[in-house]
Scaffold this motif. Structure first.
Motif, PDB file in Angstrom:
ATOM      1  N   PHE A  59       0.848  -1.186   0.000  1.00 31.73           N
ATOM      2  CA  PHE A  59       0.000   0.000   0.000  1.00 31.73           C
ATOM      3  C   PHE A  59       0.885   1.238   0.000  1.00 31.73           C
ATOM      4  CE2 PHE A  59      -2.323  -3.334   2.323  1.00 31.73           C
ATOM      5  CZ  PHE A  59      -3.420  -3.466   1.483  1.00 31.73           C
ATOM      6  N   ALA A  60       0.496   2.246  -0.748  1.00 27.78           N
ATOM      7  CA  ALA A  60       1.298   3.452  -0.893  1.00 27.78           C
ATOM      8  C   ALA A  60       1.586   4.083   0.464  1.00 27.78           C
ATOM      9  CB  ALA A  60       0.574   4.466  -1.791  1.00 27.78           C
ATOM     10  N   MET A  61       2.847   4.426   0.675  1.00 35.16           N
ATOM     11  CA  MET A  61       3.324   5.121   1.878  1.00 35.16           C
ATOM     12  C   MET A  61       3.097   4.314   3.143  1.00 35.16           C
ATOM     13  SD  MET A  61       4.570   7.516   0.244  1.00 35.16           S
ATOM     14  CE  MET A  61       5.278   8.397   1.645  1.00 35.16           C
ATOM     15  N   ASN A  62       2.966   3.005   3.037  1.00 39.78           N
ATOM     16  CA  ASN A  62       2.833   2.155   4.207  1.00 39.78           C
ATOM     17  C   ASN A  62       3.955   1.123   4.168  1.00 39.78           C
ATOM     18  OD1 ASN A  62       2.161   0.457   6.288  1.00 39.78           O
ATOM     19  ND2 ASN A  62       0.141  -0.087   5.499  1.00 39.78           N
ATOM     20  N   GLU A  63       4.939   1.259   5.062  1.00 41.18           N
ATOM     21  CA  GLU A  63       6.104   0.396   5.048  1.00 41.18           C
ATOM     22  C   GLU A  63       5.897  -0.884   5.866  1.00 41.18           C
ATOM     23  OE1 GLU A  63       9.594   2.469   6.186  1.00 41.18           O
ATOM     24  OE2 GLU A  63       9.398   4.012   4.639  1.00 41.18           O
ATOM     25  N   LYS A  64       4.729  -1.060   6.470  1.00 45.30           N
ATOM     26  CA  LYS A  64       4.509  -2.253   7.281  1.00 45.30           C
ATOM     27  C   LYS A  64       4.295  -3.493   6.423  1.00 45.30           C
ATOM     28  CE  LYS A  64       2.742  -0.159  11.532  1.00 45.30           C
ATOM     29  NZ  LYS A  64       1.632  -0.166  12.529  1.00 45.30           N
ATOM     30  N   THR A  65       3.528  -3.395   5.363  1.00 45.98           N
ATOM     31  CA  THR A  65       3.287  -4.528   4.473  1.00 45.98           C
ATOM     32  C   THR A  65       4.003  -4.270   3.150  1.00 45.98           C
ATOM     33  OG1 THR A  65       1.237  -3.526   3.697  1.00 45.98           O
ATOM     34  CG2 THR A  65       1.085  -5.077   5.518  1.00 45.98           C
ATOM     35  N   TYR A  66       4.647  -5.292   2.627  1.00 45.87           N
ATOM     36  CA  TYR A  66       5.484  -5.094   1.446  1.00 45.87           C
ATOM     37  C   TYR A  66       5.695  -6.405   0.706  1.00 45.87           C
ATOM     38  CZ  TYR A  66       8.986  -6.990   4.649  1.00 45.87           C
ATOM     39  OH  TYR A  66       9.672  -7.798   5.537  1.00 45.87           O
ATOM     40  N   ILE A  67       6.224  -6.286  -0.503  1.00 42.63           N
ATOM     41  CA  ILE A  67       6.671  -7.434  -1.293  1.00 42.63           C
ATOM     42  C   ILE A  67       8.187  -7.366  -1.400  1.00 42.63           C
ATOM     43  CG2 ILE A  67       6.640  -8.535  -3.561  1.00 42.63           C
ATOM     44  CD1 ILE A  67       3.821  -7.452  -3.933  1.00 42.63           C
ATOM     45  N   ASN A  68       8.847  -8.478  -1.093  1.00 49.08           N
ATOM     46  CA  ASN A  68      10.304  -8.563  -1.177  1.00 49.08           C
ATOM     47  C   ASN A  68      10.658  -9.658  -2.183  1.00 49.08           C
ATOM     48  OD1 ASN A  68      13.066  -9.642  -0.477  1.00 49.08           O
ATOM     49  ND2 ASN A  68      12.987  -7.938   0.960  1.00 49.08           N
ATOM     50  N   ALA A  69      11.436  -9.319  -3.211  1.00 55.08           N
ATOM     51  CA  ALA A  69      11.832 -10.287  -4.227  1.00 55.08           C
ATOM     52  C   ALA A  69      13.286 -10.043  -4.602  1.00 55.08           C
ATOM     53  CB  ALA A  69      10.936 -10.179  -5.457  1.00 55.08           C
ATOM     54  N   GLY A  70      13.903 -11.010  -5.276  1.00 57.16           N
ATOM     55  CA  GLY A  70      15.300 -10.825  -5.622  1.00 57.16           C
ATOM     56  C   GLY A  70      15.858 -11.952  -6.455  1.00 57.16           C
ATOM     57  N   THR A  71      17.154 -11.869  -6.702  1.00 55.20           N
ATOM     58  CA  THR A  71      17.906 -12.928  -7.375  1.00 55.20           C
ATOM     59  C   THR A  71      19.108 -13.268  -6.506  1.00 55.20           C
ATOM     60  OG1 THR A  71      19.131 -11.271  -8.664  1.00 55.20           O
ATOM     61  CG2 THR A  71      17.209 -12.275  -9.700  1.00 55.20           C
ATOM     62  N   ILE A  72      19.286 -14.560  -6.206  1.00 52.92           N
ATOM     63  CA  ILE A  72      20.295 -14.985  -5.242  1.00 52.92           C
ATOM     64  C   ILE A  72      21.023 -16.219  -5.756  1.00 52.92           C
ATOM     65  CG2 ILE A  72      20.681 -15.812  -2.874  1.00 52.92           C
ATOM     66  CD1 ILE A  72      18.147 -14.269  -2.077  1.00 52.92           C
ATOM     67  N   LEU A  73      22.333 -16.158  -5.781  1.00 51.54           N
ATOM     68  CA  LEU A  73      23.155 -17.333  -6.081  1.00 51.54           C
ATOM     69  C   LEU A  73      23.260 -18.166  -4.814  1.00 51.54           C
ATOM     70  CD1 LEU A  73      25.156 -18.964  -7.861  1.00 51.54           C
ATOM     71  CD2 LEU A  73      26.966 -17.478  -6.955  1.00 51.54           C
ATOM     72  N   SER A  74      22.928 -19.469  -4.910  1.00 50.64           N
ATOM     73  CA  SER A  74      22.849 -20.301  -3.711  1.00 50.64           C
ATOM     74  C   SER A  74      23.463 -21.669  -3.963  1.00 50.64           C
ATOM     75  CB  SER A  74      21.380 -20.453  -3.292  1.00 50.64           C
ATOM     76  OG  SER A  74      21.257 -21.083  -2.044  1.00 50.64           O
ATOM     77  N   LEU A  75      24.370 -22.086  -3.075  1.00 52.48           N
ATOM     78  CA  LEU A  75      24.949 -23.432  -3.106  1.00 52.48           C
ATOM     79  C   LEU A  75      24.178 -24.310  -2.131  1.00 52.48           C
ATOM     80  CD1 LEU A  75      27.044 -25.615  -3.712  1.00 52.48           C
ATOM     81  CD2 LEU A  75      28.555 -24.540  -2.025  1.00 52.48           C
ATOM     82  N   LYS A  76      23.534 -25.362  -2.662  1.00 50.51           N
ATOM     83  CA  LYS A  76      22.723 -26.257  -1.843  1.00 50.51           C
ATOM     84  C   LYS A  76      23.299 -27.673  -1.920  1.00 50.51           C
ATOM     85  CE  LYS A  76      18.651 -23.427  -2.843  1.00 50.51           C
ATOM     86  NZ  LYS A  76      17.262 -23.406  -3.384  1.00 50.51           N
ATOM     87  N   GLY A  77      22.435 -28.683  -1.938  1.00 52.21           N
ATOM     88  CA  GLY A  77      22.894 -30.058  -2.100  1.00 52.21           C
ATOM     89  C   GLY A  77      22.824 -30.890  -0.845  1.00 52.21           C
ATOM     90  N   CYS A  78      23.665 -31.920  -0.789  1.00 51.20           N
ATOM     91  CA  CYS A  78      23.674 -32.841   0.340  1.00 51.20           C
ATOM     92  C   CYS A  78      25.036 -33.505   0.432  1.00 51.20           C
ATOM     93  CB  CYS A  78      22.577 -33.900   0.190  1.00 51.20           C
ATOM     94  SG  CYS A  78      22.776 -34.974  -1.260  1.00 51.20           S
ATOM     95  N   SER A  79      25.244 -34.227   1.525  1.00 52.21           N
ATOM     96  CA  SER A  79      26.499 -34.957   1.742  1.00 52.21           C
ATOM     97  C   SER A  79      26.161 -36.342   2.282  1.00 52.21           C
ATOM     98  CB  SER A  79      27.397 -34.198   2.725  1.00 52.21           C
ATOM     99  OG  SER A  79      28.607 -34.888   2.940  1.00 52.21           O
ATOM    100  N   GLN A  80      26.569 -37.385   1.545  1.00 50.55           N
ATOM    101  CA  GLN A  80      26.296 -38.761   1.946  1.00 50.55           C
ATOM    102  C   GLN A  80      27.592 -39.437   2.379  1.00 50.55           C
ATOM    103  OE1 GLN A  80      23.735 -40.920  -0.981  1.00 50.55           O
ATOM    104  NE2 GLN A  80      23.922 -39.062  -2.198  1.00 50.55           N
ATOM    105  N   ASP A  81      27.573 -39.990   3.554  1.00 51.06           N
ATOM    106  CA  ASP A  81      28.730 -40.727   4.066  1.00 51.06           C
ATOM    107  C   ASP A  81      28.378 -42.202   4.153  1.00 51.06           C
ATOM    108  OD1 ASP A  81      30.987 -41.692   5.259  1.00 51.06           O
ATOM    109  OD2 ASP A  81      30.810 -40.525   7.101  1.00 51.06           O
ATOM    110  N   HIS A  82      28.996 -43.006   3.292  1.00 52.21           N
ATOM    111  CA  HIS A  82      28.740 -44.445   3.276  1.00 52.21           C
ATOM    112  C   HIS A  82      29.827 -45.235   4.003  1.00 52.21           C
ATOM    113  CE1 HIS A  82      25.371 -43.905   0.539  1.00 52.21           C
ATOM    114  NE2 HIS A  82      26.133 -43.134  -0.213  1.00 52.21           N
ATOM    115  N   ARG A  83      30.604 -44.529   4.804  1.00 51.86           N
ATOM    116  CA  ARG A  83      31.641 -45.141   5.641  1.00 51.86           C
ATOM    117  C   ARG A  83      32.620 -45.961   4.811  1.00 51.86           C
ATOM    118  NH1 ARG A  83      28.273 -46.712  11.197  1.00 51.86           N
ATOM    119  NH2 ARG A  83      27.406 -44.613  11.488  1.00 51.86           N
TER     120      ARG A  83
END
Length: 224
Positions: A59-83
């Motif tokens: 809503f105009a001039m109201n900073e309480k409610t907003y939409i936040n969006a972006g572009t982010i480089l992210s390293l994810k994945g998993c780690s498996q240890d089979h001993r």
């Protein structure tokens, strides 16, 4: 990698120019932080994220409610240890595009808290499976020979992960002086990331047919 960082910098520059045309309610921020991710319960691993976000009031001039969006480089994945059989570390890099609806509440003139939730979209960029395989071969004696082999595979190859992901996420955090913020977030992937829906057999490096991204994030941000 250099092209991706250049893209993020260009994105931030464009939105800064846009902010100047819209006015004070529009803000953008740079963010970086730590990931603790998992893929189908195979085993957690740590990664990172870095990128830029922008914020527009609903809503105009109201900073309480907003939409936040972006572009982010992210390293994810998993780690498996089979001993004794070896280990597998999965290192997929994604371009995340979160679109969150947020609410901010002021505690004092300089401190406020916020909560955000909404969908995210991810595009798989690149990455490798780092595989350590241990096997034993007979040498004619009483003790077997232990053979250790290290090799890599394309994480988005024919027997790897899908290049698209979609899910839901949230963030909660605190903001200081309308400039600095720290937040804790979590993303639930809704898509099975294994590339084949019909050939989930023993040729896969994975142990489970259902692979959904889970990612806990801790972020530091600076707002402009």
């Amino acid at each position: 990698m250099k092209r991706l960082f250049l893209f993020i910098a260009l994105f931030a520059t464009v939105w800064e120019m846009k902010a100047q045309s819209i006015g004070d309610p529009f803000r953008w921020e740079t963010t970086l932080g730590l990931n603790v991710s998992d893929l189908g319960g195979l085993g957690s691993r740590t990664g990172f994220h870095i990128g830029a976000r922008f914020e527009i009031p609903i809503f105009a001039m109201n900073e309480k409610t907003y939409i936040n969006a972006g572009t982010i480089l992210s390293l994810k994945g998993c780690s498996q240890d089979h001993r004794i059989l070896g280990s597998i570390k999965t290192n997929p890099y994604y371009l995340d595009i979160p679109i969150h609806f947020g609410y901010r509440h002021s505690i004092t003139r300089k401190v406020s808290v916020f909560a955000e939730a909404g969908p995210y979209f991810s595009i798989g960029l690149f990455g490798k499976h780092k595989i350590e395989q241990i096997s034993a071969t007979a040498d004619g004696g009483s003790d077997p020979n232990i053979v250790k082999e290290d090799y890599t595979e394309n994480v988005f190859g024919s027997n790897g992960l899908k290049r698209f992901d979609f899910g839901l996420g949230f963030r909660i955090g605190a903001e200081l002086q309308k400039r600095y913020s720290v937040s804790l977030g979590y993303d639930w992937g809704l898509i099975d990331e294994y590339t084949s829906d019909t050939d989930k057999n023993n040729t896969s490096i994975y142990e489970t047919p259902t692979l959904r991204n889970r990612n806990l994030t801790i972020s530091l941000s600076y707002k402009f």
